[in-house]
Design a protein around this motif. Structure first.
Motif, PDB file in Angstrom:
ATOM      1  N   GLU A 174       0.841  -1.202   0.000  1.00  0.00           N
ATOM      2  CA  GLU A 174       0.000   0.000   0.000  1.00  0.00           C
ATOM      3  C   GLU A 174       0.880   1.258   0.000  1.00  0.00           C
ATOM      4  O   GLU A 174       0.652   2.192  -0.764  1.00  0.00           O
ATOM      5  N   LEU A 175       1.924   1.235   0.843  1.00  0.00           N
ATOM      6  CA  LEU A 175       2.823   2.390   0.909  1.00  0.00           C
ATOM      7  C   LEU A 175       3.565   2.561  -0.421  1.00  0.00           C
ATOM      8  O   LEU A 175       3.668   3.663  -0.960  1.00  0.00           O
ATOM      9  N   ALA A 176       4.060   1.441  -0.968  1.00  0.00           N
ATOM     10  CA  ALA A 176       4.810   1.507  -2.237  1.00  0.00           C
ATOM     11  C   ALA A 176       3.915   2.049  -3.348  1.00  0.00           C
ATOM     12  O   ALA A 176       4.346   2.905  -4.131  1.00  0.00           O
ATOM     13  N   ASN A 177       2.669   1.581  -3.431  1.00  0.00           N
ATOM     14  CA  ASN A 177       1.755   2.060  -4.482  1.00  0.00           C
ATOM     15  C   ASN A 177       1.509   3.552  -4.358  1.00  0.00           C
ATOM     16  O   ASN A 177       1.486   4.273  -5.350  1.00  0.00           O
ATOM     17  N   LEU A 178       1.336   4.006  -3.100  1.00  0.00           N
ATOM     18  CA  LEU A 178       1.099   5.443  -2.874  1.00  0.00           C
ATOM     19  C   LEU A 178       2.270   6.287  -3.371  1.00  0.00           C
ATOM     20  O   LEU A 178       2.089   7.388  -3.886  1.00  0.00           O
ATOM     21  N   ALA A 182      21.789   3.935   7.466  1.00  0.00           N
ATOM     22  CA  ALA A 182      20.575   4.697   7.139  1.00  0.00           C
ATOM     23  C   ALA A 182      20.837   6.201   7.216  1.00  0.00           C
ATOM     24  O   ALA A 182      21.595   6.668   8.066  1.00  0.00           O
ATOM     25  N   ASP A 183      20.214   6.943   6.308  1.00  0.00           N
ATOM     26  CA  ASP A 183      20.267   8.410   6.394  1.00  0.00           C
ATOM     27  C   ASP A 183      19.267   8.895   7.439  1.00  0.00           C
ATOM     28  O   ASP A 183      19.481   9.894   8.106  1.00  0.00           O
ATOM     29  N   TYR A 184      18.124   8.211   7.521  1.00  0.00           N
ATOM     30  CA  TYR A 184      17.099   8.541   8.519  1.00  0.00           C
ATOM     31  C   TYR A 184      16.668   7.249   9.188  1.00  0.00           C
ATOM     32  O   TYR A 184      16.415   6.251   8.513  1.00  0.00           O
ATOM     33  N   GLY A 185      16.596   7.258  10.511  1.00  0.00           N
ATOM     34  CA  GLY A 185      16.186   6.054  11.228  1.00  0.00           C
ATOM     35  C   GLY A 185      14.962   6.323  12.090  1.00  0.00           C
ATOM     36  O   GLY A 185      14.861   7.375  12.717  1.00  0.00           O
ATOM     37  N   ILE A 186      14.034   5.391  12.076  1.00  0.00           N
ATOM     38  CA  ILE A 186      12.871   5.502  12.961  1.00  0.00           C
ATOM     39  C   ILE A 186      12.886   4.271  13.856  1.00  0.00           C
ATOM     40  O   ILE A 186      12.738   3.137  13.369  1.00  0.00           O
ATOM     41  N   VAL A 187      13.134   4.477  15.162  1.00  0.00           N
ATOM     42  CA  VAL A 187      13.091   3.355  16.094  1.00  0.00           C
ATOM     43  C   VAL A 187      11.647   3.201  16.516  1.00  0.00           C
ATOM     44  O   VAL A 187      11.078   4.082  17.170  1.00  0.00           O
ATOM     45  N   GLY A 188      11.048   2.088  16.086  1.00  0.00           N
ATOM     46  CA  GLY A 188       9.635   1.901  16.422  1.00  0.00           C
ATOM     47  C   GLY A 188       9.074   0.669  15.753  1.00  0.00           C
ATOM     48  O   GLY A 188       9.766  -0.009  14.978  1.00  0.00           O
ATOM     49  N   ASP A 189       7.817   0.397  16.075  1.00  0.00           N
ATOM     50  CA  ASP A 189       7.121  -0.765  15.523  1.00  0.00           C
ATOM     51  C   ASP A 189       6.605  -0.403  14.138  1.00  0.00           C
ATOM     52  O   ASP A 189       5.842   0.555  13.980  1.00  0.00           O
ATOM     53  N   LEU A 190       7.030  -1.180  13.130  1.00  0.00           N
ATOM     54  CA  LEU A 190       6.645  -0.836  11.761  1.00  0.00           C
ATOM     55  C   LEU A 190       5.124  -0.849  11.578  1.00  0.00           C
ATOM     56  O   LEU A 190       4.595  -0.134  10.726  1.00  0.00           O
ATOM     57  N   PHE A 191       4.428  -1.664  12.411  1.00  0.00           N
ATOM     58  CA  PHE A 191       2.965  -1.738  12.263  1.00  0.00           C
ATOM     59  C   PHE A 191       2.282  -0.470  12.805  1.00  0.00           C
ATOM     60  O   PHE A 191       1.111  -0.253  12.571  1.00  0.00           O
ATOM     61  N   GLU A 192       3.050   0.334  13.518  1.00  0.00           N
ATOM     62  CA  GLU A 192       2.536   1.657  13.906  1.00  0.00           C
ATOM     63  C   GLU A 192       3.044   2.732  12.940  1.00  0.00           C
ATOM     64  O   GLU A 192       2.290   3.626  12.540  1.00  0.00           O
ATOM     65  N   VAL A 193       4.328   2.620  12.560  1.00  0.00           N
ATOM     66  CA  VAL A 193       4.946   3.684  11.757  1.00  0.00           C
ATOM     67  C   VAL A 193       4.419   3.683  10.317  1.00  0.00           C
ATOM     68  O   VAL A 193       4.077   4.743   9.770  1.00  0.00           O
ATOM     69  N   VAL A 194       4.353   2.488   9.687  1.00  0.00           N
ATOM     70  CA  VAL A 194       3.959   2.445   8.261  1.00  0.00           C
ATOM     71  C   VAL A 194       2.531   2.973   8.060  1.00  0.00           C
ATOM     72  O   VAL A 194       2.301   3.795   7.162  1.00  0.00           O
ATOM     73  N   PRO A 195       1.532   2.584   8.909  1.00  0.00           N
ATOM     74  CA  PRO A 195       0.196   3.181   8.723  1.00  0.00           C
ATOM     75  C   PRO A 195       0.205   4.709   8.868  1.00  0.00           C
ATOM     76  O   PRO A 195      -0.510   5.402   8.147  1.00  0.00           O
ATOM     77  N   LEU A 196       1.066   5.222   9.755  1.00  0.00           N
ATOM     78  CA  LEU A 196       1.154   6.684   9.892  1.00  0.00           C
ATOM     79  C   LEU A 196       1.699   7.328   8.610  1.00  0.00           C
ATOM     80  O   LEU A 196       1.211   8.369   8.164  1.00  0.00           O
ATOM     81  N   LEU A 197       2.718   6.651   8.025  1.00  0.00           N
ATOM     82  CA  LEU A 197       3.282   7.179   6.766  1.00  0.00           C
ATOM     83  C   LEU A 197       2.221   7.144   5.669  1.00  0.00           C
ATOM     84  O   LEU A 197       2.074   8.097   4.897  1.00  0.00           O
ATOM     85  N   ILE A 198       1.450   6.045   5.624  1.00  0.00           N
ATOM     86  CA  ILE A 198       0.398   5.920   4.599  1.00  0.00           C
ATOM     87  C   ILE A 198      -0.614   7.054   4.756  1.00  0.00           C
ATOM     88  O   ILE A 198      -0.970   7.733   3.792  1.00  0.00           O
ATOM     89  N   GLU A 199      -1.013   7.263   6.005  1.00  0.00           N
ATOM     90  CA  GLU A 199      -1.988   8.334   6.282  1.00  0.00           C
ATOM     91  C   GLU A 199      -1.438   9.696   5.825  1.00  0.00           C
ATOM     92  O   GLU A 199      -2.117  10.473   5.166  1.00  0.00           O
ATOM     93  N   GLU A 200      -0.168   9.918   6.161  1.00  0.00           N
ATOM     94  CA  GLU A 200       0.464  11.208   5.837  1.00  0.00           C
ATOM     95  C   GLU A 200       0.555  11.411   4.315  1.00  0.00           C
ATOM     96  O   GLU A 200       0.203  12.470   3.802  1.00  0.00           O
ATOM     97  N   PHE A 201       1.017  10.356   3.613  1.00  0.00           N
ATOM     98  CA  PHE A 201       1.177  10.515   2.158  1.00  0.00           C
ATOM     99  C   PHE A 201      -0.181  10.615   1.461  1.00  0.00           C
ATOM    100  O   PHE A 201      -0.286  11.245   0.408  1.00  0.00           O
ATOM    101  N   LYS A 202      -1.212  10.013   2.032  1.00  0.00           N
ATOM    102  CA  LYS A 202      -2.548  10.127   1.434  1.00  0.00           C
ATOM    103  C   LYS A 202      -3.047  11.565   1.522  1.00  0.00           C
ATOM    104  O   LYS A 202      -3.805  12.020   0.688  1.00  0.00           O
ATOM    105  N   SER A 203      -2.600  12.255   2.575  1.00  0.00           N
ATOM    106  CA  SER A 203      -3.135  13.603   2.802  1.00  0.00           C
ATOM    107  C   SER A 203      -2.408  14.674   1.976  1.00  0.00           C
ATOM    108  O   SER A 203      -2.826  15.811   1.960  1.00  0.00           O
ATOM    109  N   VAL A 204      -1.284  14.299   1.317  1.00  0.00           N
ATOM    110  CA  VAL A 204      -0.582  15.349   0.533  1.00  0.00           C
ATOM    111  C   VAL A 204      -0.957  15.275  -0.951  1.00  0.00           C
ATOM    112  O   VAL A 204      -1.435  14.298  -1.430  1.00  0.00           O
TER     113      VAL A 204
END
Ligand code: FAD
Length: 321
Positions: free
Chosen positions: A224-228, A299-321
Motif C-alpha cells: 500500500e505504501l509503495a503504491n502510494l 541509514a540516512d534517517y532512522g525511525i526506532v519503532g514498531d513498523l505496524f505503527e509507523v507504516v500506517p502513519l506514513l500511509i496516512e500522511e502521504f494520502k493527505s498530501v
C-alpha cells in the motif's frame, strides 16, 4: 581516440528498459565523439530503434527473427556475434540485468574478449577507458583501465544518467539478416509472476520488508505504501525464506542489486548480505524496533519503532498530501 560502441537495447513487456538509455549515455563517454549504435533484437523492433536514436544513439541496427521474440542465450548470442562481425565495434555495452548478465559473458567468451561487469561509471582518458565498479559487496569501489581490444561491459541500472529524450534526433536504421539455427532451446510460452508493475532494479522508490514484517498480510501494508509513492516492494532473504513474499523480490548479495533514490527498510536487521544489494541507494530510511539494528549504521534517517505503527502513519500522511 574515437570508437564505435554498440548498445544492446533491452525490451521488456513491450517497452525499452531505462537501462538501455543509461547504456547509451555510457557509450557516448566511451566512444568519445565516435559512433554509438543501438542494437535491437526481436520480432518487430523498428519503433524501439527510433527510441534509441531519440535518446542519443547515432544510428540503430535491428535483427528481426521469430526466434528473437523472447530471450534465449543461443539465439541472442548468434545474432550479436553476427552484428559484431559486420559492424566491427570497439565496445559493447549491456545493462547489468538478468539478460545482460547472462548474455554478455557468453558472447565475450566466444569472441575471446574480457568483460567488465556491473560498472557504475566510466570515463575516457585519451582512449583508455576507466571503469568504476563496486567490490567487496559494495564496501569499496575499484577502477579498471582497459587499454585496447574489444571491450564488453555491463552497467548497473540507475547509476548513469541517460541523455534527455529528443524527438528531433535522427539516425539511420539498418536491418541485418541473421540465419539463426541449431537452437538448443526455443521459448514456447512466457508465464510471468505478478509482482507489481514496477521493475525492482529500475524502481526509484523501494519499500522493502524483512522478517519483522511477520506475514504475507504484513507485506500488503508495504504494498500500500509503495503504491502510494509510485514505488516497488522489495524484501530481505529472511522474509523470502519465511514465505512472506516471492524470492523475485529478494534484494542483496544473492538477490537483486538496487540503487533507488529512496529505500525504506521495514523490519530488516541489516545483515551484510542484504546491505550488499541496497547500500548505494541515494537515501535510506530504516524502520526497526531495535535501536541497535545494523541497518541504522547505513541509514540516512532512522525511525526506532514498531513498523505496524509507523507504516500506517506514513500511509496516512502521504494520502493527505
Ligand atoms: P532478521 O535478521 O531476523 O531481522 C528482522 C528485524 O526486524 C530485526 O532487526 C528486528 O528488530 C526487526 N523487527 C521485528 N519486528 C519488528 C517490528 N514490529 N517493527 C520494526 N522492526 C521489527 N539476506 C538478504 O536479505 N539478501 C541476500 O541476498 C542474502 N544473501 C545471503 C547469502 C548467503 C550466502 C548467506 C549466508 C545469507 C544471505 N542472506 C541474505 C541472509 C542474511 O544473512 C540475513 O539472514 C537476512 O538478511 C536477515 O533478514 P531480516 O533482516 O529480514 O531478518
Amino acid at each position: 581516440m574515437t570508437k564505435k560502441v554498440i548498445v544492446l537495447g533491452e525490451i521488456r513487456q513491450g517497452e525499452l528498459r531505462n537501462v538501455s538509455f543509461e547504456a547509451i549515455a555510457a557509450a557516448k563517454k566511451m566512444a568519445d565523439g565516435g559512433e554509438v549504435v543501438g542494437l535491437l533484437l526481436g520480432d518487430n523492433v523498428t519503433n524501439f530503434a527510433n527510441e534509441m536514436i531519440c535518446y542519443g544513439a547515432d544510428r540503430a541496427v535491428t535483427v528481426e527473427h521469430p526466434n528473437l521474440q523472447a530471450y534465449t542465450p543461443d539465439a541472442y548470442s548468434q545474432a550479436v556475434i553476427r552484428v559484431i562481425e559486420i559492424e566491427k565495434p570497439e565496445g559493447l555495452i549491456f545493462g547489468h540485468t538478468a539478460l545482460g548478465k547472462d548474455l554478455s559473458p557468453r558472447i565475450a567468451a566466444k569472441v575471446k574478449s574480457g568483460l567488465i561487469s556491473d560498472a557504475v561509471d566510466l570515463e575516457n582518458n585519451s582512449g583508455e577507458i576507466i571503469f568504476t565498479r563496486p567490490i567487496y559487496a559494495g564496501k569499496a569501489f575499484e577502477k579498471r583501465t582497459i587499454r585496447g581490444g574489444l571491450i564488453f561491459a555491463t552497467i548497473r541500472p540507475n547509476n548513469i544518467a541517460p541523455l534527455d529524450k529528443k524527438e528531433s534526433r535522427t539516425g539511420e536504421i539498418t536491418s541485418i539478416d541473421v540465419d539463426i539455427k541449431d537452437l538448443r532451446t526455443v521459448i514456447k510460452e512466457v508465464v510471468r509472476k505478478t509482482t507489481g508493475g514496477i521493475d525492482l532494479s529500475e524502481a526509484k522508490i523501494i519499500v522493502s520488508g524483512g522478517r519483522g514484517v511477520k506475514s504475507k498480510e504484513g507485506f500488503e501494508l508495504l504494498e500500500e505504501l509503495a503504491n502510494l509513492l509510485g514505488g516497488a516492494v522489495g524484501a530481505s532473504r529472511g522474509a523470502c525464506d519465511a514465505e512472506y513474499c516471492d524470492y523475485s523480490l529478494q534484494i542483496g548479495q544473492t538477490g537483486k542489486v538496487v540503487t533507488p533514490d529512496l529505500y525504506i527498510a521495514c523490519g530488516i536487521s541489516g545483515a551484510i548480505q542484504h546491505i550488499a544489494g541496497m547500500s548505494n541507494s541515494k537515501v535510506i530510511v530504516a524502520i526497526n524496533k531495535d535501536p541497535e539494528a545494523n541497518i541504522f549504521s547505513i541509514a540516512d534517517y532512522g525511525i526506532v519503532g514498531d513498523l505496524f505503527e509507523v507504516v500506517p502513519l506514513l500511509i496516512e500522511e502521504f494520502k493527505s498530501v
